[in-house]
Motif scaffolding. Structure first.
Motif, PDB file in Angstrom:
ATOM      1  N   GLY B 300       0.819  -1.197   0.000  1.00 24.78           N
ATOM      2  CA  GLY B 300       0.000   0.000   0.000  1.00 24.78           C
ATOM      3  C   GLY B 300       0.857   1.252   0.000  1.00 24.78           C
ATOM      4  N   PRO B 301       0.208   2.421   0.148  1.00 23.43           N
ATOM      5  CA  PRO B 301       0.953   3.675   0.075  1.00 23.43           C
ATOM      6  C   PRO B 301       1.922   3.798   1.249  1.00 23.43           C
ATOM      7  CG  PRO B 301      -1.421   4.040  -0.088  1.00 23.43           C
ATOM      8  CD  PRO B 301      -1.229   2.635   0.364  1.00 23.43           C
ATOM      9  N   GLY B 302       3.186   4.052   0.928  1.00 20.78           N
ATOM     10  CA  GLY B 302       4.214   4.099   1.953  1.00 20.78           C
ATOM     11  C   GLY B 302       4.513   5.486   2.458  1.00 20.78           C
ATOM     12  N   ALA B 303       3.952   6.496   1.812  1.00 19.38           N
ATOM     13  CA  ALA B 303       4.251   7.863   2.232  1.00 19.38           C
ATOM     14  C   ALA B 303       3.114   8.767   1.794  1.00 19.38           C
ATOM     15  CB  ALA B 303       5.569   8.317   1.624  1.00 19.38           C
ATOM     16  N   GLY B 304       3.299  10.062   1.995  1.00 25.66           N
ATOM     17  CA  GLY B 304       2.259  11.023   1.630  1.00 25.66           C
ATOM     18  C   GLY B 304       1.463  11.406   2.860  1.00 25.66           C
ATOM     19  N   GLY B 305       0.952  12.632   2.864  1.00 27.81           N
ATOM     20  CA  GLY B 305       0.257  13.161   4.033  1.00 27.81           C
ATOM     21  C   GLY B 305      -0.922  12.307   4.448  1.00 27.81           C
ATOM     22  N   ASN B 306      -1.800  11.974   3.499  1.00 29.92           N
ATOM     23  CA  ASN B 306      -3.008  11.248   3.864  1.00 29.92           C
ATOM     24  C   ASN B 306      -2.733   9.828   4.319  1.00 29.92           C
ATOM     25  OD1 ASN B 306      -4.921  13.212   3.626  1.00 29.92           O
ATOM     26  ND2 ASN B 306      -5.500  12.702   1.528  1.00 29.92           N
ATOM     27  N   ALA B 307      -1.878   9.104   3.580  1.00 29.32           N
ATOM     28  CA  ALA B 307      -1.593   7.718   3.950  1.00 29.32           C
ATOM     29  C   ALA B 307      -0.967   7.655   5.333  1.00 29.32           C
ATOM     30  CB  ALA B 307      -0.684   7.073   2.910  1.00 29.32           C
ATOM     31  N   THR B 308      -0.051   8.583   5.606  1.00 30.47           N
ATOM     32  CA  THR B 308       0.591   8.600   6.915  1.00 30.47           C
ATOM     33  C   THR B 308      -0.418   8.991   7.996  1.00 30.47           C
ATOM     34  OG1 THR B 308       2.596   9.280   5.762  1.00 30.47           O
ATOM     35  CG2 THR B 308       2.615   9.454   8.160  1.00 30.47           C
ATOM     36  N   ALA B 309      -1.275   9.970   7.672  1.00 30.86           N
ATOM     37  CA  ALA B 309      -2.312  10.379   8.624  1.00 30.86           C
ATOM     38  C   ALA B 309      -3.247   9.217   8.952  1.00 30.86           C
ATOM     39  CB  ALA B 309      -3.101  11.559   8.059  1.00 30.86           C
ATOM     40  N   SER B 310      -3.540   8.398   7.959  1.00 34.02           N
ATOM     41  CA  SER B 310      -4.412   7.241   8.177  1.00 34.02           C
ATOM     42  C   SER B 310      -3.848   6.349   9.277  1.00 34.02           C
ATOM     43  CB  SER B 310      -4.570   6.456   6.871  1.00 34.02           C
ATOM     44  OG  SER B 310      -5.229   5.224   7.098  1.00 34.02           O
ATOM     45  N   ALA B 311      -2.533   6.099   9.221  1.00 30.18           N
ATOM     46  CA  ALA B 311      -1.900   5.256  10.242  1.00 30.18           C
ATOM     47  C   ALA B 311      -1.902   5.954  11.601  1.00 30.18           C
ATOM     48  CB  ALA B 311      -0.471   4.919   9.816  1.00 30.18           C
ATOM     49  N   VAL B 312      -1.642   7.257  11.610  1.00 30.63           N
ATOM     50  CA  VAL B 312      -1.633   8.015  12.866  1.00 30.63           C
ATOM     51  C   VAL B 312      -3.022   7.964  13.513  1.00 30.63           C
ATOM     52  CG1 VAL B 312      -1.465  10.354  13.833  1.00 30.63           C
ATOM     53  CG2 VAL B 312       0.264   9.546  12.201  1.00 30.63           C
ATOM     54  N   ILE B 313      -4.050   8.117  12.691  1.00 31.55           N
ATOM     55  CA  ILE B 313      -5.413   8.119  13.228  1.00 31.55           C
ATOM     56  C   ILE B 313      -5.822   6.732  13.714  1.00 31.55           C
ATOM     57  CG2 ILE B 313      -7.847   8.493  12.601  1.00 31.55           C
ATOM     58  CD1 ILE B 313      -6.707  10.822  10.805  1.00 31.55           C
ATOM     59  N   GLY B 314      -5.376   5.696  13.019  1.00 35.45           N
ATOM     60  CA  GLY B 314      -5.614   4.334  13.511  1.00 35.45           C
ATOM     61  C   GLY B 314      -5.014   4.151  14.901  1.00 35.45           C
ATOM     62  N   ASP B 315      -3.797   4.680  15.088  1.00 36.28           N
ATOM     63  CA  ASP B 315      -3.137   4.608  16.403  1.00 36.28           C
ATOM     64  C   ASP B 315      -3.913   5.385  17.463  1.00 36.28           C
ATOM     65  OD1 ASP B 315      -1.034   3.041  15.590  1.00 36.28           O
ATOM     66  OD2 ASP B 315       0.437   4.666  15.458  1.00 36.28           O
ATOM     67  N   ILE B 316      -4.392   6.568  17.090  1.00 32.19           N
ATOM     68  CA  ILE B 316      -5.161   7.386  18.043  1.00 32.19           C
ATOM     69  C   ILE B 316      -6.468   6.670  18.404  1.00 32.19           C
ATOM     70  CG2 ILE B 316      -6.416   9.567  18.339  1.00 32.19           C
ATOM     71  CD1 ILE B 316      -4.332  10.892  16.464  1.00 32.19           C
ATOM     72  N   ALA B 317      -7.112   6.081  17.393  1.00 36.87           N
ATOM     73  CA  ALA B 317      -8.391   5.398  17.634  1.00 36.87           C
ATOM     74  C   ALA B 317      -8.204   4.218  18.585  1.00 36.87           C
ATOM     75  CB  ALA B 317      -8.996   4.930  16.309  1.00 36.87           C
ATOM     76  N   ASP B 318      -7.078   3.501  18.450  1.00 42.09           N
ATOM     77  CA  ASP B 318      -6.816   2.401  19.380  1.00 42.09           C
ATOM     78  C   ASP B 318      -6.740   2.915  20.811  1.00 42.09           C
ATOM     79  OD1 ASP B 318      -6.843   0.380  17.564  1.00 42.09           O
ATOM     80  OD2 ASP B 318      -4.671   0.198  17.359  1.00 42.09           O
ATOM     81  N   ILE B 319      -6.139   4.078  20.978  1.00 42.50           N
ATOM     82  CA  ILE B 319      -6.055   4.659  22.322  1.00 42.50           C
ATOM     83  C   ILE B 319      -7.443   5.105  22.782  1.00 42.50           C
ATOM     84  CG2 ILE B 319      -5.088   6.563  23.679  1.00 42.50           C
ATOM     85  CD1 ILE B 319      -2.635   6.427  21.751  1.00 42.50           C
ATOM     86  N   ALA B 320      -8.217   5.686  21.854  1.00 40.52           N
ATOM     87  CA  ALA B 320      -9.561   6.145  22.213  1.00 40.52           C
ATOM     88  C   ALA B 320     -10.429   4.992  22.697  1.00 40.52           C
ATOM     89  CB  ALA B 320     -10.213   6.840  21.019  1.00 40.52           C
ATOM     90  N   LYS B 321     -10.231   3.804  22.114  1.00 44.56           N
ATOM     91  CA  LYS B 321     -11.041   2.646  22.508  1.00 44.56           C
ATOM     92  C   LYS B 321     -10.592   2.077  23.858  1.00 44.56           C
ATOM     93  CE  LYS B 321     -11.639   1.309  17.740  1.00 44.56           C
ATOM     94  NZ  LYS B 321     -10.958   0.433  16.756  1.00 44.56           N
ATOM     95  N   SER B 322      -9.370   2.398  24.262  1.00 44.20           N
ATOM     96  CA  SER B 322      -8.909   1.893  25.561  1.00 44.20           C
ATOM     97  C   SER B 322      -9.426   2.808  26.652  1.00 44.20           C
ATOM     98  CB  SER B 322      -7.383   1.828  25.589  1.00 44.20           C
ATOM     99  OG  SER B 322      -6.832   3.108  25.824  1.00 44.20           O
TER     100      SER B 322
END
Lengths: 437, 437
Positions: B300-322
């Protein structure tokens, strides 16, 4: 270190046995990763006498999985029985009602009763994990449910049935007939004695319906999947596809369109140079397209005891890392009550390219007549190839058309017209083309 | 619904701005998935005047990210500053010491200080998530850290740098030189003005060192990665590779061997028909081979603002669920104190196939002399091809050898021998071949 996580496993077939074996052999490493030991404290299987070579010294045996599910000495109930009713449904419901976490590999059960089960889980604050239910060991549930938070999915599609992909791969590689490859798949244990469920696409449809719900936040609608299997794919199709730069795969596709959501399972032409076209044999693959991330592709073993056990153990480990009082993410990505109704897009409004293979009488005017039917329906053609027909019959020819983007309705109308013109010697073959990167 | 999760974002470049935009636009959907709202309550960026078109109405501005990190009004500190020291390190350490969860995309910081930071996080019971640090939007950290629990990884390898893959893809597709493709990559913003960090493999090495730790449970050892970049890859290599059924990719490979763990970054020949060979342009891909699951591939996309943001938001969402009090899985899959020392396997003991391209004087006996050097070092050959040399120089020839499995030591000895025989007109080219499905 915290108290061990106690698991009860119902079903000790290939997958269940592999789960017990790995949990036993990797006990120390799993404890290191999860912060607590994972111990099998209960099992249930029909045959209690068979020697499976497993260490079940910590486990109590239960004749009835429903009793195991409600037993006070387990924290997690692992359902590996199969079937969408009977003991599988009864035990999973029982476990959730008793506030036990549940891990299952049972796509048929979830496709039919997933929403009700998810409501039980959510109301009790327990987890219902089912990574193994779709695409075996590939972590596609975790990806859709967790990693892609904030992404709006536009399309998810994949090779979700190893049996079909094995058959299509061998047909292409060795020039064998569908029937010959199916027989080999049965001999090797890749296909059931009654292969209908796999080759007609029902298994793919079950899995697709779970992906659809996760991807689009809609209620599961497994009965509303458009279905075509692979039993009518011939060497003529595979060879014509190769000539045109395509490979045939049985795909499950769920796609957001203006008129609703398409859920379809059918043989599909994908570009030979695409990543998904390189997915061979019993391997599965899932592609996910979203607004933020773009396109993600996951491929790996879609079946088999170990690959499935890997997904089951990943699910168990996630539970082991959680603690009482932890509020989990919803089972289908959003709480069941917030899933929207599934609005089916009709197949007639499907837009895409089409491969059309016609066996026609070799007489003057046929080609022109075919071309006129396409033009009358506003179908523009990417290519049109005329071949001498298979075999020695000089009175027949094969015409292969590849259309530009058009609609299913237009293609059906054109093909009906061509049929009624009386030029065809055989049933026309129509295969949809799917964009794939 | 629970209290909103309050995040502070340091760095409002392409990625930071994309994170703010998505969190704002998808607020309702994220709340549905996480069971609580995610709100940006603090930001820090060097330029406070620039109009980024972002809704920052709920956010306090901080001149110093270290102040933001320790601020009482955030639950999660998101570090998108970059750099392995200075404000990035200071603010991440500060946030962890203040018991804030941290999400970062900073591979350089983690490669250098990841273990220390993980110890802080584990001792405070907070999360340190870094999905975006490796392979952009591809959920490879989640897969290794969570989904593959119980699996023993034998090899992990991938295309981890979009710049290099873009250059190699264009060189192959258009027959252009390395220099021309690099210039285009710079023009399009795919490569930095000083491209050394990417093209010499340092970026890939940072990412690989994180994958190695997760895969093998070893302490991060970014300084012990064997490094070769792509700047000496020529059209002659690419054409010879294609002829032999290979494609050249810059891979990062971490592999368990008898003498230790190999970590290597170098141009690699992969079979043209393999899945990873179809990964083009700036796309990334990671393959993981384990004992239980088998082989998994994610692309999948290895760089770029949106692709990187997608991973950052996935990480934030995991914290939000905890929820507070939840004990998380360890940062690098196992608790830092249980990670084993990294034992480096020497490159000389590396085993594999090799592609060797030699420019030789066109005179009698050269071919025989080359073949003898190979035989003397017990290297068996899969193929040996002699070509007229590039250009018009009739006094030179090109010899391309592909070896069967052998050792790096044997190949180096053979090539040194050939060089000392005085037959070469140019530096010999040696490219390792990697098995890939």
């Amino acid at each position: 270190m915290a108290e061990p996580l106690r698991i009860g496993i119902a079903g000790l077939g290939t997958v269940g046995s592999a789960v017990v074996r790995v949990v036993t052999e990797k006990r120390t490493e799993l404890a290191r990763q999860c912060g607590r030991e994972i111990v099998v404290t209960g099992v249930s299987a029909r045959d209690t006498t068979r020697n499976r070579g497993l260490d079940l010294s910590d486990a109590a045996w239960f004749a009835d999985p429903v009793d195991l599910a409600a037993n006070a000495d387990i924290d997690v109930f692992v359902e590996l029985i199969g079937g969408d009713e009977g003991p599988a449904r009864g035990s999973v419901e029982g476990a959730l009602k008793a506030s036990r976490h549940v891990v299952t590999a049972n796509k048929a059960l979830l496709a039919k009763h997933g929403l009700g089960l998810a409501e039980f889980a959510e109301s009790r604050g327990v987890l219902l994990n089912y990574e193994a239910a779709v695409a075996g060991g590939i972590p596609v549930i975790k990806t859709l449910r967790e990693a892609l938070a904030g992404n709006t999915v536009n399309r998810v599609f994949g090779i979700l049935n190893g049996t079909c992909n094995y058959i299509l791969t061998r047909m292409e590689a060795e020039g064998l007939s569908f029937e010959a490859c199916l027989k080999d798949a049965q001999r090797l244990g890749y296909a059931e004695a009654d292969p209908t469920f796999d080759i007609e696409g029902h298994d793919t449809a079950h899995k697709l319906s779970l992906l659809t719900s996760l991807a689009f936040g809609t209620r599961i609608a497994a009965d509303e999947v458009y279905l075509e299997g692979i039993s009518n794919i011939t060497q003529a199709d595979i060879r014509a596809a190769a000539e045109l730069g395509y490979r045939i795969k049985l795909l499950g596709v769920a796609q957001r369109t203006e008129s609703g959501i398409e859920q379809r399972v059918h043989p599909t032409m994908v570009p030979t140079a695409s990543v998904i076209a390189q997915v061979h044999g019993v391997t599965n693959a899932v592609a996910i397209e979203t607004d933020i991330l773009g396109e993600l592709l996951l491929s790996g073993p879609g079946a088999g005891g170990n690959a499935t056990a890997s997904a089951v153990i990943g699910d168990i480990a996630d539970i082991a890392k959680s603690r009482p009082g932890f509020q989990h993410g919803p089972v289908f990505g959003r709480p069941v009550k917030e899933l929207t109704p599934y609005k089916r897009a009709t197949m007639r409004s499907h837009e895409g390219g089409y491969f059309i293979r016609l066996s026609v009488h070799d007489r003057v005017g046929v080609f022109a007549s075919v071309a006129k039917r396409m033009a009358d329906n506003q179908i523009s053609l990417e290519s049109i190839v005329q071949h001498a027909s298979d075999g020695d019959d000089a009175t027949r020819k094969t015409v292969v058309l590849v259309t530009h983007e058009t609609t299913e309705a237009a293609v059906r109308k054109a093909v009906d017209g061509i049929t009624s013109d009386g030029h065809l010697t055989d049933k026309p073959q129509v295969i949809r083309i799917e964009r794939a990167g």
